[in-house]
Scaffold this motif. Structure first.
Motif, PDB file in Angstrom:
ATOM      1  N   LEU A 213       0.710  -1.299   0.191  1.00 54.18           N
ATOM      2  CA  LEU A 213      -0.030  -0.110  -0.215  1.00 54.18           C
ATOM      3  C   LEU A 213       0.876   1.308  -0.056  1.00 54.18           C
ATOM      4  O   LEU A 213       0.344   2.249  -0.472  1.00 54.18           O
TER       5      LEU A 213
ATOM      6  N   LEU B 117      -6.184  -8.676   0.092  1.00 51.92           N
ATOM      7  CA  LEU B 117      -5.979  -7.211  -0.182  1.00 51.92           C
ATOM      8  C   LEU B 117      -6.032  -7.236  -1.630  1.00 51.92           C
ATOM      9  O   LEU B 117      -6.617  -6.253  -2.279  1.00 51.92           O
ATOM     10  N   GLN B 118      -5.527  -8.179  -2.578  1.00 54.53           N
ATOM     11  CA  GLN B 118      -5.796  -8.323  -4.135  1.00 54.53           C
ATOM     12  C   GLN B 118      -7.118  -8.069  -4.358  1.00 54.53           C
ATOM     13  O   GLN B 118      -7.518  -7.174  -5.308  1.00 54.53           O
TER      14      GLN B 118
ATOM     15  N   VAL C  60      -8.614  -4.706  -3.667  1.00 56.08           N
ATOM     16  CA  VAL C  60      -8.075  -3.742  -4.793  1.00 56.08           C
ATOM     17  C   VAL C  60      -8.769  -4.094  -5.974  1.00 56.08           C
ATOM     18  O   VAL C  60      -9.226  -2.715  -6.594  1.00 56.08           O
TER      19      VAL C  60
ATOM     20  N   GLN D  67      -8.223   3.734  -4.453  1.00 54.21           N
ATOM     21  CA  GLN D  67      -6.989   4.561  -5.032  1.00 54.21           C
ATOM     22  C   GLN D  67      -7.198   6.132  -4.412  1.00 54.21           C
ATOM     23  O   GLN D  67      -6.202   6.670  -4.497  1.00 54.21           O
TER      24      GLN D  67
ATOM     25  N   ALA E  14      -2.628   1.557  -4.412  1.00 53.72           N
ATOM     26  CA  ALA E  14      -3.629   0.631  -4.953  1.00 53.72           C
ATOM     27  C   ALA E  14      -4.119   0.423  -6.343  1.00 53.72           C
ATOM     28  O   ALA E  14      -5.291   0.576  -6.611  1.00 53.72           O
TER      29      ALA E  14
ATOM     30  N   ARG F  44      -2.539  -4.817  -8.237  1.00 49.42           N
ATOM     31  CA  ARG F  44      -3.413  -5.835  -8.192  1.00 49.42           C
ATOM     32  C   ARG F  44      -3.075  -7.308  -9.235  1.00 49.42           C
ATOM     33  O   ARG F  44      -2.898  -8.235  -8.815  1.00 49.42           O
TER      34      ARG F  44
END
Lengths: 278, 552
Positions: free
Chosen positions: B23, B86-87, B90, B96, B102, B107
């Motif tokens: 991040l 997280l992926q 995102v 963003q 991000a 990603r």
């Protein structure tokens, strides 16, 4: 100044704010003696040491050493005058080796300048070699031969005590102040330490001022005893004189002098039992 | 149960670490640095390293081998799950606005190029495999483990610094052939990576085999070895700018200046224990003295040559150090750090002020400082000045080393451990402390003097508090009181970030992390100062008097 007295304190007083840790103490230490200071906790014994070495400056009063006035000097000048000390809770330089502790103790007697060390002059190298040899001798004397390259903090408790005394001796003092050298020791270790202190006096021909809690030690080797309570001297004399003193018994046991004779006898026997071991 | 909890917690911690790196944008930026061209980049390597480390930590103290493997696997899975989460986030939520980093590119990286669903699965699996591998690595033979780590490290170094290394290999013949075998112009070839891995790993294996077969090396042998390795390091330093060109020369120049300052501050902090956060003041004094004495501009005072000005600058710096030390003589510990911080800032602000402007030039600084020259040979370029710095650093190191082993050095060390006791043993506190400030300042002043002639001009803005902090940090990372530690610390904290220039904005993140990691796991530093053996060892040099006076 009488020739025989090495150290003389006159009306030595130290106050912390409103609290008087030491009040009008007169103390005379004869050359060559082992002189003990005893007293209950908080009696001001260590304050006496601090005021002699000028770690604390006395509020009033005078300190004379070998007929020179030393109150008001900085502690390093007092050391140069010939007084050295140990501490109640061992204060070695923990992160350097035992032999380096001794070498720091010899600071006053190694005559070299920093630029001499940088240039590696013959004079500096000679001084270093001489200091090193003397440190080895001292290391041998304090029975730490072969342990000199250990960090001070890694030595055993008794070794640390002896090293601290060795470091104090390295300054070549005339007067050695020992603050509870047998604290935290068992009877066997205590006996060894007592023998060691006697050896120090004989070998180095110095005067010893001793703070001690264990009566056995005090009565067993002191030439003279000073008793403090609440920052004032309440008795002084030979061990035999002191142990019969009602004021001393009262200070130690907190009994009034009018208290039952049994308690007084008990106190006297406490103090006396040690003396009989002499 | 406890093992499982611990493994899961470890996985969580490493996962959070990975999310953080992603991040703040570091991971994506690291993607741009290939290690093996077309196969592995630095970002992926860092992800793999996270998983491996997670496995190693999770498996520690987990008991039997299978339990360790399980713990490593679990830790890696948890960490991987976090990264996978997280992926997916995102991919589905527009983040963003809050986190610029991000991005779709991030990603894409975290999903290994797959769609969100399969990507998450891949990350989960990858984490698990990494963790398991870490755990297995932790239980393998130490010599094998060392070989694998050495091989991997060599590949990473060869890949990350490929530009620099290729620059040094611009020759025809055998070197050219090796270069073409290992590298394309864009980066490491897979075959090169394998070769480097095998060679480095093999060397490590052979070395560890030999050292375990060997007896313990004698002090003499150890000393000889140290001597040889120091010589090799010196040779590399001397040849490096010649082979690798001007840029590396500039970097080394900077490292050299920091080494000089580090040696100075090491006397104060490492030996005497005087925590000084205003050290940059001495650097400024050296730089300004040189500037004023040599400058050809109207503000210049004497128009001396550099060689005449340099010793004067050092002397004035010593004077500055003593003056600086006087007001803080009675200040100890934390208070000393704050007091010196203030003093350092005062120096900078005075230089900036209108009051001193007629003399020091104010914010405009002092311009037109000549370069030093030997005969008609001018030390014009940073590379040439690097050699000057190297010589100065060598002299400084020699002086520091001699001081360390002297009466004064011992007094400093005593001071560091217990000031009151040192004084009670006859150490003059005022003299010892002022000498520490003065001699420390001399080294910094010398550095400042070279700095001034290198830039050809000095400005107050060059002497920020951050320089003091950098110098202190490199001493701490290198190892308090250790001379090789200063060199190592300067290379790690000043040189490396300079070489990884594109990560410049993350520099202080790196510093902070490095300091925390060092304090937590290796507080004595990268190359701790050695315990000097004097009782048994020094006898070699001074045998005669010792033998003569040894008590019988």
């Amino acid at each position: 100044m009488a020739e025989a007295s090495l150290l003389l304190c006159r009306r030595l007083t130290r106050r912390f704010g409103g609290i008087a840790a030491l009040t009008d103490l007169d103390l005379e230490v004869a050359a060559g003696a082992i002189h003990s200071i005893i007293g209950p906790n908080g009696a001001g014994k260590t304050t006496v040491f601090n005021c002699i070495t000028q770690n604390l400056s006395p509020t009033s009063g005078e300190v004379w050493f070998r007929s020179e006035r030393i109150d008001g000097l900085t502690p390093d000048r007092v050391a140069a005058a010939g007084i050295s000390r140990t501490y109640q809770n061992i204060r070695l330089f923990r992160n350097i080796t035992a032999i380096e502790n001794l070498l720091v103790g010899m600071h006053l007697h190694v005559h070299s300048h920093w630029w001499g060390a940088v240039l590696g002059t013959p004079h500096t190298r000679r001084e270093e070699a001489r200091a090193h040899a003397e440190a080895l001798k001292l290391l041998h004397f304090i029975d730490l031969a072969g342990r000199g390259d250990l960090l001070a903090r890694n030595l055993a408790y008794g070794e640390q005590r002896r090293l601290e005394i060795g470091r104090a001796l390295a300054t070549r003092p005339k007067l050695l102040l020992l603050d509870e050298p047998t604290a935290g020791m068992n009877p066997h270790e205590t006996s060894r330490m007592m023998a060691f202190i006697q050896r120090v006096r004989a070998e180095f021909d110095i005067t010893i001022l001793l703070i001690e809690h264990q009566m056995r030690v005090v009565m067993g080797m002191s030439d003279r005893v000073t008793v403090l309570d609440h920052g004032a001297k309440i008795a002084e004399g030979t061990p035999a004189e002191v142990q019969g003193d009602p004021a001393v018994i009262e200070a130690y046991l907190g009994v009034k002098s009018a208290a039952p004779a049994a308690a007084r006898d008990h106190a006297a026997s406490l103090l006396g039992a040690a003396a009989s071991e002499r | 149960m406890k093992t499982l909890t611990k493994a899961a917690t470890t996985g969580l911690l490493f996962g959070v670490g990975g999310v953080y790196l992603a991040l703040v944008g570091l991971l994506e930026m690291m993607q741009a640095r290939p290690i093996v061209f077309g196969a592995v980049n630095l970002g992926q390597a860092v992800l793999a390293l996270l998983a491996l480390a997670c496995g190693v930590v999770a498996a520690r103290d987990a008991g039997p081998a299978f339990a360790r493997a399980g713990a490593g696997l679990l830790g890696g899975l948890v960490a991987g799950a976090l990264m996978a989460l997280l992926q997916v986030i995102v991919a589905t939520v527009p983040l963003q606005g809050m986190f610029i980093a991000a991005s779709p590119a991030l990603r894409n990286m975290l999903a290994f190029g797959f769609a969100p669903g399969p990507g998450a699965l891949a990350m989960l699996l990858g984490g698990g495999i990494g963790g398991l591998a870490g755990a297995v690595l932790a239980v393998t033979l130490p010599s094998l483990r060392r070989a694998i780590v050495a091989g991997a490290a060599a590949v990473v170094i060869a890949g990350v610094f490929q530009e620099l290394i290729q620059l040094m290999m611009q020759y025809e013949g055998i070197i050219g052939w090796i270069r073409d075998f290992v590298y394309t112009w864009q980066g490491l070839r897979p075959q090169g990576a394998v070769a480097i891995f095998v060679i480095a790993g093999g060397t490590s294996l052979v070395l560890s085999h030999r050292s375990s077969a060997d007896h313990v090396p004698s002090p003499d042998e150890r000393r000889r070895r140290r001597f040889i390795s120091a010589g090799v390091a010196l040779l590399v330093l001397v040849l490096m700018p010649l082979l690798a060109g001007a840029y590396i020369g500039e970097v080394l120049m900077l490292v050299g200046l920091y080494i000089l300052m580090g040696m100075g501050l090491n006397l104060e902090v490492g030996l005497a224990g005087l925590l000084d956060l205003g050290f940059v003041a001495f650097f400024a004094v050296g730089a300004y003295t040189t500037a004023l004495l040599t400058s050809g501009s109207s503000i210049g005072l004497l128009h001396l040559s550099y060689w005449e000005a340099m010793p004067i600058a050092v002397l004035i710096s010593i004077l500055g150090g003593v003056l600086f030390g006087l007001p803080v003589l009675g200040v100890r510990g934390d208070y000393l750090a704050v007091a010196t911080l203030g003093l350092g800032e005062i120096v900078r602000i005075v230089v900036l002020s209108d009051f001193a402007a007629p003399l020091l030039g104010g914010p405009q600084g002092v311009l037109d400082i000549p370069k030093p020259s030997i005969g008609s040979f001018e030390l014009g370029s940073p590379v040439k000045l690097f050699y000057l710095t190297l010589v100065c650093a060598g002299v400084a190191a020699f002086i520091a080393w001699r001081l360390e082993n002297s009466r004064l050095g011992r007094a400093w060390e005593a001071l560091r451990d217990d000031e009151d006791v040192a004084q009670a043993l006859g150490v003059n506190l005022i003299r010892s402390k002022l000498l520490a400030y003065g001699l420390g300042a001399a080294f910094a002043g010398l550095g400042g003097s070279i700095f001034a002639t290198m830039l050809g001009s000095v400005y107050p803005s060059s002497f920020q508090l951050l320089i003091s902090i950098n110098v202190l940090a490199l001493i701490i990372v290198g190892g308090m009181g250790s001379l090789p530690g200063v060199v190592l610390g300067a290379i790690a904290l000043i040189g490396l970030p300079e070489l990884l220039r594109e990560f410049g904005e993350y520099r202080y993140l790196f510093y902070g992390a490095a300091l925390i990691v060092m304090m937590r796991w290796k507080p004595e530093g990268l190359w701790p100062s050695e315990v000097r053996s004097r009782e048994l060892h020094a006898a070699a040099g001074e045998a005669e008097p010792v033998a003569a006076m040894e008590p019988g």
